[in-house]
Scaffold this active site. Structure first.
Site, PDB file in Angstrom:
ATOM      1  N   ASN A   9      -2.272 -15.068  18.205  1.00 42.47           N
ATOM      2  CA  ASN A   9      -1.936 -13.888  17.268  1.00 42.47           C
ATOM      3  C   ASN A   9      -1.092 -12.828  17.653  1.00 42.47           C
ATOM      4  O   ASN A   9      -0.897 -12.207  18.246  1.00 42.47           O
ATOM      5  CB  ASN A   9      -3.448 -12.978  17.316  1.00 42.47           C
ATOM      6  CG  ASN A   9      -3.536 -11.811  16.432  1.00 42.47           C
ATOM      7  OD1 ASN A   9      -2.446 -11.652  15.272  1.00 42.47           O
ATOM      8  ND2 ASN A   9      -4.470 -11.043  16.470  1.00 42.47           N
ATOM      9  N   LYS A  11       0.161 -10.522  15.856  1.00 41.84           N
ATOM     10  CA  LYS A  11      -0.080  -9.184  15.290  1.00 41.84           C
ATOM     11  C   LYS A  11       1.271  -8.675  14.722  1.00 41.84           C
ATOM     12  O   LYS A  11       1.866  -9.300  14.045  1.00 41.84           O
ATOM     13  CB  LYS A  11      -0.429  -8.292  16.273  1.00 41.84           C
ATOM     14  CG  LYS A  11      -1.597  -8.953  17.327  1.00 41.84           C
ATOM     15  CD  LYS A  11      -2.284  -8.018  18.282  1.00 41.84           C
ATOM     16  CE  LYS A  11      -3.446  -8.496  18.857  1.00 41.84           C
ATOM     17  NZ  LYS A  11      -4.071  -7.804  19.991  1.00 41.84           N
ATOM     18  N   HIS A  98     -10.537  -8.764  12.573  1.00 43.81           N
ATOM     19  CA  HIS A  98      -9.974  -8.670  13.908  1.00 43.81           C
ATOM     20  C   HIS A  98     -10.339  -7.245  14.324  1.00 43.81           C
ATOM     21  O   HIS A  98     -10.484  -6.394  13.306  1.00 43.81           O
ATOM     22  CB  HIS A  98      -8.558  -8.782  14.014  1.00 43.81           C
ATOM     23  CG  HIS A  98      -7.938  -8.600  15.369  1.00 43.81           C
ATOM     24  ND1 HIS A  98      -7.780  -7.404  16.168  1.00 43.81           N
ATOM     25  CD2 HIS A  98      -7.617  -9.702  16.397  1.00 43.81           C
ATOM     26  CE1 HIS A  98      -7.294  -7.664  17.258  1.00 43.81           C
ATOM     27  NE2 HIS A  98      -7.222  -9.061  17.553  1.00 43.81           N
ATOM     28  N   GLU A 100      -8.873  -4.887  15.364  1.00 44.82           N
ATOM     29  CA  GLU A 100      -7.766  -3.581  14.986  1.00 44.82           C
ATOM     30  C   GLU A 100      -7.965  -3.399  13.598  1.00 44.82           C
ATOM     31  O   GLU A 100      -7.479  -2.360  12.919  1.00 44.82           O
ATOM     32  CB  GLU A 100      -6.512  -4.421  15.319  1.00 44.82           C
ATOM     33  CG  GLU A 100      -6.179  -4.084  16.923  1.00 44.82           C
ATOM     34  CD  GLU A 100      -5.301  -5.298  17.374  1.00 44.82           C
ATOM     35  OE1 GLU A 100      -4.646  -5.986  16.702  1.00 44.82           O
ATOM     36  OE2 GLU A 100      -5.273  -5.307  18.730  1.00 44.82           O
ATOM     37  N   GLU A 170     -14.109 -11.145  20.898  1.00 45.79           N
ATOM     38  CA  GLU A 170     -13.094 -10.215  21.572  1.00 45.79           C
ATOM     39  C   GLU A 170     -13.673  -9.005  21.709  1.00 45.79           C
ATOM     40  O   GLU A 170     -13.606  -8.002  20.837  1.00 45.79           O
ATOM     41  CB  GLU A 170     -11.717 -10.251  20.436  1.00 45.79           C
ATOM     42  CG  GLU A 170     -11.169 -11.454  20.194  1.00 45.79           C
ATOM     43  CD  GLU A 170      -9.627 -11.216  19.531  1.00 45.79           C
ATOM     44  OE1 GLU A 170      -8.933 -12.026  20.112  1.00 45.79           O
ATOM     45  OE2 GLU A 170      -9.510 -10.309  18.826  1.00 45.79           O
ATOM     46  N   GLY A 176      -5.295  -6.118  25.105  1.00 38.65           N
ATOM     47  CA  GLY A 176      -4.100  -5.437  25.062  1.00 38.65           C
ATOM     48  C   GLY A 176      -4.124  -4.562  26.355  1.00 38.65           C
ATOM     49  O   GLY A 176      -3.210  -3.799  26.500  1.00 38.65           O
ATOM     50  N   SER A 216      -6.732 -10.045  26.766  1.00 39.04           N
ATOM     51  CA  SER A 216      -6.129 -10.216  27.686  1.00 39.04           C
ATOM     52  C   SER A 216      -6.302 -11.550  28.460  1.00 39.04           C
ATOM     53  O   SER A 216      -6.319 -11.510  29.710  1.00 39.04           O
ATOM     54  CB  SER A 216      -6.349  -9.075  28.835  1.00 39.04           C
ATOM     55  OG  SER A 216      -6.121  -7.798  28.392  1.00 39.04           O
TER      56      SER A 216
HETATM   57  P1  13P Z   1      -4.318  -9.468  24.074  1.00 39.35           P
HETATM   58  O1  13P Z   1      -4.358 -10.952  24.551  1.00 39.35           O
HETATM   59  O2  13P Z   1      -2.907  -8.756  23.740  1.00 39.35           O
HETATM   60  O3  13P Z   1      -5.240  -8.663  24.952  1.00 39.35           O
HETATM   61  O4  13P Z   1      -4.885  -9.352  22.362  1.00 39.35           O
HETATM   62  C1  13P Z   1      -6.004 -10.444  22.211  1.00 39.35           C
HETATM   63  C2  13P Z   1      -6.287 -10.220  20.696  1.00 39.35           C
HETATM   64  O5  13P Z   1      -6.466  -9.090  20.182  1.00 39.35           O
HETATM   65  C3  13P Z   1      -6.134 -11.518  20.059  1.00 39.35           C
HETATM   66  O6  13P Z   1      -6.424 -11.446  18.637  1.00 39.35           O
END
Ligand code: 13P
Length: 256
Positions: A9, A11, A98, A100, A170, A176, A216
């Site tokens: 992803n 983003k 997601h 976010e 997740e 992150g 992560s």
């Molecule tokens: P990270 O791997 O940067 O923690 O992000 C995970 C994520 O949100 C994938 O959709």
């Protein structure tokens, strides 16, 4: 069918030039030997999907997904992107719900449910994300939160629909942050989701659903995570922007 999948992803990262370079880099290293039975998906910003799909036309290893779609088919929603638009670019899947999107754009479970319908109605797979906040983890009520997201997000779907729905666990506190759920913590949640799926649908359906872990996930921790029985692969953020790291995670999935 339950598949081993590693999805990246991206983003809101990469300029157009950087995105195309990343695709070229992946094309050059993702061989039959690296990929094996692993399904590889990349999820660039929607603006670049058409060019990315075109540059992968002769590539057998990399599928392409979008990061979001609108819950309506079309209409007066300035700036939004619909599932029919995405389907017309010949992509394969859409990430839905997601954290976010839930956190910063107020996306509800009900909106996610409508978006999953949009994906399926347009013959795209849905990658439906669920996960708890740090507070919810610490309160001990995280499984209730995750299952509530599953119940409402998957409302109305039947067993056959699950062939085209991938789930992604997740934990928000691990995204992150550099902090990963331990393989045991992740496995417990994945097993809990699969247990719920077998009650909501049936055991065969539950066994066939692919459940990814995200948060992560890096080359260093991927092997331990993928060794767990109910962790079918990963949804990778930061590490998917680096060819070597993303490739190492794919290799970890292939070898596990
Ligand atoms: P990270 O791997 O940067 O923690 O992000 C995970 C994520 O949100 C994938 O959709």
């Amino acid at each position: 069918m339950r598949r081993r999948i590693v999805a990246g992803n991206w983003k809101m990262n990469t300029t157009f030039h950087e995105a195309m370079e990343l695709v070229e880099g992946l094309k050059s290293v993702l061989t039959e030997e690296v990929v094996g039975e692993t399904g590889v998906i990349i999820t660039p910003p929607s603006l670049y999907l058409s060019d990315v799909v075109e540059s992968l036309v002769d590539n057998a290893f990399i599928a392409v997904a979008a990061q979001n779609c609108h819950e309506e088919e079309n209409g007066a929603y300035t700036g939004e992107v619909s599932a029919p638009m995405l389907a017309s670019l010949d992509i394969d899947a859409i990430i839905i719900g997601h954290s976010e999107r839930r956190q910063y754009f107020g996306e509800t479970n009900e909106a996610c449910n409508a978006k999953i319908s949009q994906a399926l109605n347009n013959e795209l797979a849905a990658i439906y994300c669920v996960g708890e906040t740090l507070e919810e983890r610490q309160s001990g009520k995280f499984m209730e939160v995750i299952l509530a997201q599953c119940i409402a997000g998957l409302e109305g779907f039947i067993s056959e629909d699950m062939d085209n729905i991938i789930l992604a666990y997740e934990p928000i506190w691990a995204i992150g942050t550099g902090e990963t759920a331990s393989p045991e913590q992740a496995q417990d949640v994945h097993a809990g989701i699969r247990g719920w799926l077998s009650e909501r649908f049936d055991t065969e359906t539950a066994d066939n659903v692919t459940i990814l872990y995200g948060g992560s996930c890096k080359p260093g921790n991927a092997p331990e995570l993928f060794a767990k029985a109910d962790i079918d692969g990963g949804l990778i953020g930061g590490a998917s922007l680096n060819v070597a790291d993303f490739t190492a995670i794919i290799e970890a999935r292939t070898k596990a």
